[in-house]
Design a protein around this motif. Sequence first.
Motif, mmCIF file in Angstrom:
data_model
loop_
_atom_site.group_PDB
_atom_site.id
_atom_site.type_symbol
_atom_site.label_atom_id
_atom_site.label_comp_id
_atom_site.label_asym_id
_atom_site.label_seq_id
_atom_site.Cartn_x
_atom_site.Cartn_y
_atom_site.Cartn_z
ATOM 1 N N VAL A 85 15.474 12.688 11.913
ATOM 2 C CA VAL A 85 14.492 12.460 10.845
ATOM 3 C C VAL A 85 15.078 11.510 9.802
ATOM 4 O O VAL A 85 14.409 10.571 9.351
ATOM 5 N N THR A 86 16.332 11.745 9.435
ATOM 6 C CA THR A 86 17.000 10.861 8.469
ATOM 7 C C THR A 86 17.055 9.427 8.999
ATOM 8 O O THR A 86 16.790 8.471 8.264
ATOM 9 N N GLU A 87 17.387 9.300 10.272
ATOM 10 C CA GLU A 87 17.451 7.967 10.898
ATOM 11 C C GLU A 87 16.103 7.252 10.819
ATOM 12 O O GLU A 87 16.029 6.064 10.457
ATOM 13 N N LYS A 88 15.027 7.977 11.145
ATOM 14 C CA LYS A 88 13.691 7.368 11.119
ATOM 15 C C LYS A 88 13.268 7.031 9.687
ATOM 16 O O LYS A 88 12.586 6.029 9.454
ATOM 17 N N ALA A 89 13.694 7.839 8.725
ATOM 18 C CA ALA A 89 13.404 7.540 7.317
ATOM 19 C C ALA A 89 14.131 6.267 6.881
ATOM 20 O O ALA A 89 13.569 5.416 6.169
ATOM 21 N N LEU A 90 15.377 6.113 7.316
ATOM 22 C CA LEU A 90 16.146 4.899 7.014
ATOM 23 C C LEU A 90 15.493 3.674 7.641
ATOM 24 O O LEU A 90 15.412 2.610 7.011
ATOM 25 N N ASN A 91 15.012 3.821 8.887
ATOM 26 C CA ASN A 91 14.341 2.701 9.554
ATOM 27 C C ASN A 91 13.075 2.293 8.798
ATOM 28 O O ASN A 91 12.781 1.095 8.651
ATOM 29 N N ALA A 92 12.329 3.287 8.321
ATOM 30 C CA ALA A 92 11.103 2.990 7.577
ATOM 31 C C ALA A 92 11.431 2.265 6.272
ATOM 32 O O ALA A 92 10.796 1.252 5.933
ATOM 33 N N LEU A 93 12.427 2.768 5.543
ATOM 34 C CA LEU A 93 12.814 2.117 4.287
ATOM 35 C C LEU A 93 13.377 0.723 4.534
ATOM 36 O O LEU A 93 13.208 -0.174 3.701
ATOM 37 N N ASN A 94 14.033 0.539 5.671
ATOM 38 C CA ASN A 94 14.552 -0.783 6.011
ATOM 39 C C ASN A 94 13.409 -1.790 6.124
ATOM 40 O O ASN A 94 13.468 -2.890 5.564
ATOM 41 N N ASN A 95 12.352 -1.427 6.833
ATOM 42 C CA ASN A 95 11.192 -2.318 6.948
ATOM 43 C C ASN A 95 10.513 -2.523 5.597
ATOM 44 O O ASN A 95 10.090 -3.626 5.258
ATOM 45 N N LEU A 96 10.441 -1.454 4.817
ATOM 46 C CA LEU A 96 9.788 -1.540 3.507
ATOM 47 C C LEU A 96 10.610 -2.340 2.503
ATOM 48 O O LEU A 96 10.065 -2.882 1.535
ATOM 49 N N SER A 97 11.924 -2.445 2.734
ATOM 50 C CA SER A 97 12.796 -3.146 1.781
ATOM 51 C C SER A 97 12.707 -4.662 1.898
ATOM 52 O O SER A 97 13.380 -5.381 1.146
ATOM 53 N N MET A 98 11.894 -5.161 2.814
ATOM 54 C CA MET A 98 11.685 -6.609 2.898
ATOM 55 C C MET A 98 10.857 -7.107 1.716
ATOM 56 O O MET A 98 10.688 -8.306 1.515
ATOM 57 N N ASN A 99 10.348 -6.189 0.930
ATOM 58 C CA ASN A 99 9.471 -6.468 -0.211
ATOM 59 C C ASN A 99 10.272 -6.248 -1.500
ATOM 60 O O ASN A 99 10.848 -5.181 -1.711
ATOM 61 N N MET A 155 0.822 -1.208 0.000
ATOM 62 C CA MET A 155 0.000 0.000 0.000
ATOM 63 C C MET A 155 0.857 1.259 0.000
ATOM 64 O O MET A 155 0.587 2.210 -0.730
ATOM 65 N N ILE A 156 1.897 1.260 0.836
ATOM 66 C CA ILE A 156 2.768 2.436 0.922
ATOM 67 C C ILE A 156 3.443 2.693 -0.422
ATOM 68 O O ILE A 156 3.566 3.844 -0.851
ATOM 69 N N ARG A 157 3.866 1.642 -1.088
ATOM 70 C CA ARG A 157 4.465 1.801 -2.422
ATOM 71 C C ARG A 157 3.439 2.363 -3.404
ATOM 72 O O ARG A 157 3.735 3.309 -4.160
ATOM 73 N N VAL A 210 17.143 3.322 -5.913
ATOM 74 C CA VAL A 210 17.608 4.620 -6.417
ATOM 75 C C VAL A 210 18.209 5.471 -5.300
ATOM 76 O O VAL A 210 18.901 6.456 -5.579
ATOM 77 N N TYR A 211 17.967 5.089 -4.061
ATOM 78 C CA TYR A 211 18.474 5.864 -2.914
ATOM 79 C C TYR A 211 19.736 5.251 -2.293
ATOM 80 O O TYR A 211 20.245 5.775 -1.299
ATOM 81 N N GLY A 258 12.040 8.478 0.821
ATOM 82 C CA GLY A 258 13.384 8.563 0.247
ATOM 83 C C GLY A 258 13.879 9.989 0.125
ATOM 84 O O GLY A 258 15.077 10.263 0.298
ATOM 85 N N GLY A 259 12.965 10.910 -0.129
ATOM 86 C CA GLY A 259 13.340 12.317 -0.239
ATOM 87 C C GLY A 259 13.790 12.922 1.071
ATOM 88 O O GLY A 259 14.383 14.002 1.093
ATOM 89 N N MET A 260 13.529 12.230 2.170
ATOM 90 C CA MET A 260 13.896 12.746 3.490
ATOM 91 C C MET A 260 15.282 12.275 3.931
ATOM 92 O O MET A 260 15.760 12.639 5.002
#
Length: 251
Positions: free
Chosen positions: A62-76, A41-43, A85-86, A52-54
Motif C-alpha cells: 500500500v505504501t509503495e502504491k501511495a508513493l507511485n501515486a504521489l510520484n505521478n502527482l508531483s509532476m505538477n 482535480m485530485i489536489r 510536507v511528506y 500522503g497519510g498512507m
Amino acid sequence: MDADALQKLIHLLQATDDPLIQEQALITVSNSAAFSVNQDMIRNLDGLSVIGGMLSGCVPKVTEKALNALNNLSMNIKNQEEIQVYIEQVCKNVESAPLNSDLQLAGLRLLTNMSVTSDYHHKMINKIPCLLRVLSEGSERTQIQVLKVLVNLSANPAMTRHFLTAQVPSLLLLFDNRINRDILLRALVLAANLKKNVNNEGGSMIQDQYSEDSVFSILCRDSTPFAQKLASLLHHPDPEVKEQVVRILTQ
C-alpha cells in the motif's frame, strides 16, 4: 476520469482498511494522475493529504502504491507545494525499506521529482548519508535511481558540506570503465558538481576536518587513486563520460 469518479475513489481510500482495496484504488488514482487535468482535480479534492497519510502505514504494498501515486502527482508544481510536507516520511520509507525493493525504488523516484529544483533540498539534507549508503550497497537499478537524487542535490552549493563529510569507502568503485554507463556518467556528474562547489567556495571547505573515508578525501583531496581512475576514463568510448572527466580535471 471526472471529478465525481475521483471523489468516490478518494472517499474509498478514506473509508476502507482493506489493503487490497487500497492498493487497487491507489493504482487507479496513479494512472489517472498521468493527465494534468486530473492532477489538479485530485489536489482540489484533498486527495494529496489522503494519499500522503498512507505513507506511514504498515502494509508495504500500500505504501509503495501511495508513493507511485504521489510520484505521478508531483509532476505538477502546485502539487509539489503540498507533497513537500511528506518528504521526511518518504526518506524514512527509503531508509527502512528492504534494499532494492519496489518500495525503496518508489520512494527514490518521488525524491527525484521533488529534488529537481532546490526548493525542498533542505528537507533531505540529513538523509545524504543514507542515500550514499544505498548507493554503495544497492543493485544497478537502485544505484541509477539514487544517483538521480544525489546529482540533483549536489547541484546545490548549500548541500556540499553535507556530502563532503559523509563516509563512503566504496565510492571509488563507481569510477571504473567496467561500470554500467548510466551509473558511471551520473557518478561523474556528482563528482564534478561537488568539485565545482568546493572550488567556488574559495578554499573555506578545504580547511574543514574530514575522515580518510569521507567523500572529500576520496574526490577532492590530492587523491592519487581517483586521479588514476579519471586518467583511465579519458579513454572511455562514450563522449559524455569523457566530457564529465574533462570537466572534473579542469576545475
